[in-house]
Design a protein around this motif. Structure first.
Motif, PDB file in Angstrom:
ATOM      1  N   VAL A  55       0.766  -1.254   0.034  1.00 16.49           N
ATOM      2  CA  VAL A  55      -0.061   0.081   0.008  1.00 16.49           C
ATOM      3  C   VAL A  55       0.728   1.390  -0.081  1.00 16.49           C
ATOM      4  CG1 VAL A  55      -1.595   1.229   1.295  1.00 16.49           C
ATOM      5  CG2 VAL A  55      -1.782  -1.031   0.933  1.00 16.49           C
ATOM      6  N   LYS A  56       1.966   1.453   0.770  1.00 17.36           N
ATOM      7  CA  LYS A  56       2.720   2.423   0.951  1.00 17.36           C
ATOM      8  C   LYS A  56       3.496   2.883  -0.595  1.00 17.36           C
ATOM      9  CE  LYS A  56       5.649   3.245   4.321  1.00 17.36           C
ATOM     10  NZ  LYS A  56       6.645   2.945   5.341  1.00 17.36           N
ATOM     11  N   GLU A  57       3.877   1.691  -1.003  1.00 20.65           N
ATOM     12  CA  GLU A  57       4.400   1.766  -2.493  1.00 20.65           C
ATOM     13  C   GLU A  57       3.363   2.315  -3.573  1.00 20.65           C
ATOM     14  OE1 GLU A  57       6.790  -1.405  -3.906  1.00 20.65           O
ATOM     15  OE2 GLU A  57       6.584  -0.666  -5.972  1.00 20.65           O
ATOM     16  N   VAL A  89       0.639   4.059  -3.042  1.00 16.26           N
ATOM     17  CA  VAL A  89       0.432   5.342  -2.527  1.00 16.26           C
ATOM     18  C   VAL A  89       1.466   6.390  -3.209  1.00 16.26           C
ATOM     19  CG1 VAL A  89       0.108   7.099  -0.739  1.00 16.26           C
ATOM     20  CG2 VAL A  89      -1.080   4.975  -0.826  1.00 16.26           C
ATOM     21  N   ALA A  90       2.659   5.795  -2.799  1.00 17.09           N
ATOM     22  CA  ALA A  90       3.804   6.871  -3.147  1.00 17.09           C
ATOM     23  C   ALA A  90       3.903   6.916  -4.783  1.00 17.09           C
ATOM     24  CB  ALA A  90       5.208   6.184  -2.735  1.00 17.09           C
ATOM     25  N   ARG A  91       3.679   5.870  -5.417  1.00 14.62           N
ATOM     26  CA  ARG A  91       3.692   5.749  -6.807  1.00 14.62           C
ATOM     27  C   ARG A  91       2.531   6.640  -7.600  1.00 14.62           C
ATOM     28  NH1 ARG A  91       7.436   2.892  -9.376  1.00 14.62           N
ATOM     29  NH2 ARG A  91       8.113   1.096  -8.308  1.00 14.62           N
ATOM     30  N   ILE A 141      -0.523   6.974   6.773  1.00 13.99           N
ATOM     31  CA  ILE A 141      -0.689   6.534   5.368  1.00 13.99           C
ATOM     32  C   ILE A 141      -2.298   6.534   4.821  1.00 13.99           C
ATOM     33  CG2 ILE A 141      -0.119   5.105   3.272  1.00 13.99           C
ATOM     34  CD1 ILE A 141       2.211   6.052   4.792  1.00 13.99           C
ATOM     35  N   HIS A 162      -1.431  13.487   1.978  1.00 17.34           N
ATOM     36  CA  HIS A 162      -0.036  13.516   2.021  1.00 17.34           C
ATOM     37  C   HIS A 162       0.466  14.491   2.864  1.00 17.34           C
ATOM     38  CE1 HIS A 162       4.290  13.589  -0.015  1.00 17.34           C
ATOM     39  NE2 HIS A 162       4.198  12.718   1.136  1.00 17.34           N
ATOM     40  N   LYS A 163       0.357  14.414   4.325  1.00 13.53           N
ATOM     41  CA  LYS A 163       0.936  15.436   5.104  1.00 13.53           C
ATOM     42  C   LYS A 163       2.522  15.201   5.492  1.00 13.53           C
ATOM     43  CE  LYS A 163      -2.194  13.182   8.401  1.00 13.53           C
ATOM     44  NZ  LYS A 163      -3.363  13.015   7.590  1.00 13.53           N
ATOM     45  N   PRO A 164       2.926  16.297   5.809  1.00 16.14           N
ATOM     46  CA  PRO A 164       4.441  16.128   6.324  1.00 16.14           C
ATOM     47  C   PRO A 164       4.645  15.036   7.414  1.00 16.14           C
ATOM     48  CG  PRO A 164       4.101  18.559   6.103  1.00 16.14           C
ATOM     49  CD  PRO A 164       2.947  17.637   5.843  1.00 16.14           C
ATOM     50  N   GLN A 165       5.454  14.146   7.282  1.00 14.83           N
ATOM     51  CA  GLN A 165       5.576  12.913   8.472  1.00 14.83           C
ATOM     52  C   GLN A 165       6.126  13.328   9.598  1.00 14.83           C
ATOM     53  OE1 GLN A 165       4.666   9.272   7.472  1.00 14.83           O
ATOM     54  NE2 GLN A 165       3.206  10.538   5.878  1.00 14.83           N
ATOM     55  N   LYS A 191      13.632   8.459   9.758  1.00 20.42           N
ATOM     56  CA  LYS A 191      13.279   8.004   8.320  1.00 20.42           C
ATOM     57  C   LYS A 191      14.570   8.297   7.553  1.00 20.42           C
ATOM     58  CE  LYS A 191       8.442   7.554   7.733  1.00 20.42           C
ATOM     59  NZ  LYS A 191       7.533   7.375   6.849  1.00 20.42           N
ATOM     60  N   ARG A 208       6.248  10.093 -11.849  1.00 23.86           N
ATOM     61  CA  ARG A 208       5.016  10.597 -10.803  1.00 23.86           C
ATOM     62  C   ARG A 208       4.767  11.984 -11.372  1.00 23.86           C
ATOM     63  NH1 ARG A 208       2.865   9.656  -6.309  1.00 23.86           N
ATOM     64  NH2 ARG A 208       2.703  11.786  -6.356  1.00 23.86           N
TER      65      ARG A 208
END
Lengths: 131, 131
Positions: A21-23, A25-27, A65, A79-82, A88, A128
């Motif tokens: 899922v993380k990937e 979303v990132a993609r 996420i 997509h807020k600043p983590q 990280k 992206r």
DNA sequence: TATGTGTACTATTTTATATAGTACACTCAT
DNA sequence: ATGAGTGTACTATATAAAATAGTACACATA
């Protein structure tokens, strides 16, 4: 599905779900606000236990996420600043060092390795664009 | 020791050992032909079970990192070109993609990420010169 | 009200790790 | 030859993480 799960992998199923899922979303394959399949629905699709899906969703929410709305479902979060930027950044550096070790045994020279990295990075940002 | 083992880590102890030795060899901290501590000796130092050390050593030999001579001990193997180049290259690409995902959530821009990579790579090769 | 949502339980099974202890074949210095 | 030190093989047990199974609850919404 936006990823695949291998039940025979040494990587835990719930971890494959989280990373998948993380990937996605990132993609940009999963977009902000998009609804994820319900726990039971996804469990039926991938033929694994709903509890395992729930565990993955909880981990994803903990990482910011996704968001869960009681009685409604789970959605891709904005997509807020983590938080944990320090951690990280350390994680990235650690992964880079592992790459260096692998590259050593592959006998990749500095130039070739850098070229591979540049290609990967440029490819990523190009794909992206406009997402 | 040329690495440290954390018994409370979620990473299996034998895997920490394998990765630790691989990294030490790649960094030139362990040199070709150098003798590793015996299974029992290392087990005593790190206070873990000899079987766990043996498991790590067997994995390392399987990967061609070390050699075992019957009745003599285990030694750092010569750095020969590895098999499974295809697999390892895939592994590197896979690790790079994971870095891209992390970088996304860190909101690193292309320029910053590439700079971090270049710095890491250059540092690595500089530190390995003359080893 | 009925259905679908995430969540919280308890219980059980499975798998990977790690430990414990013993034994064997080998090498090498004595 | 002998004994100490090597990796290895073996069985047995313990522990922890992961996954499954089944049930139940509070909430949202059509």
């Amino acid at each position: 599905m936006w990823f695949d799960v291998d039940p025979r992998s040494s990587v835990a199923i719930y971890r494959q779900l989280v990373d998948g899922v993380k990937e996605a979303v990132a993609r940009g394959i999963l977009e902000t606000g998009e609804k994820l399949p319900s726990v039971r629905e996804l469990a039926a699709q991938v033929t694994i236990n709903p509890n395992t899906i729930a565990k993955a969703y909880q981990e994803l929410e903990r990482e910011g996420i996704i968001e869960t709305l009681r009685g409604r479902g789970t959605f891709v979060a904005a997509h807020k600043p983590q938080k944990n930027l320090e951690e990280k950044e350390k994680a990235i550096k650690s992964m880079l060092e592992k790459i260096m070790v692998e590259a050593y045994y592959l006998q990749l020279d500095e130039k070739t390795l850098l070229a591979l990295m540049e290609k990967t990075v440029q490819n990523w940002y190009r794909n992206r664009e406009g997402v």
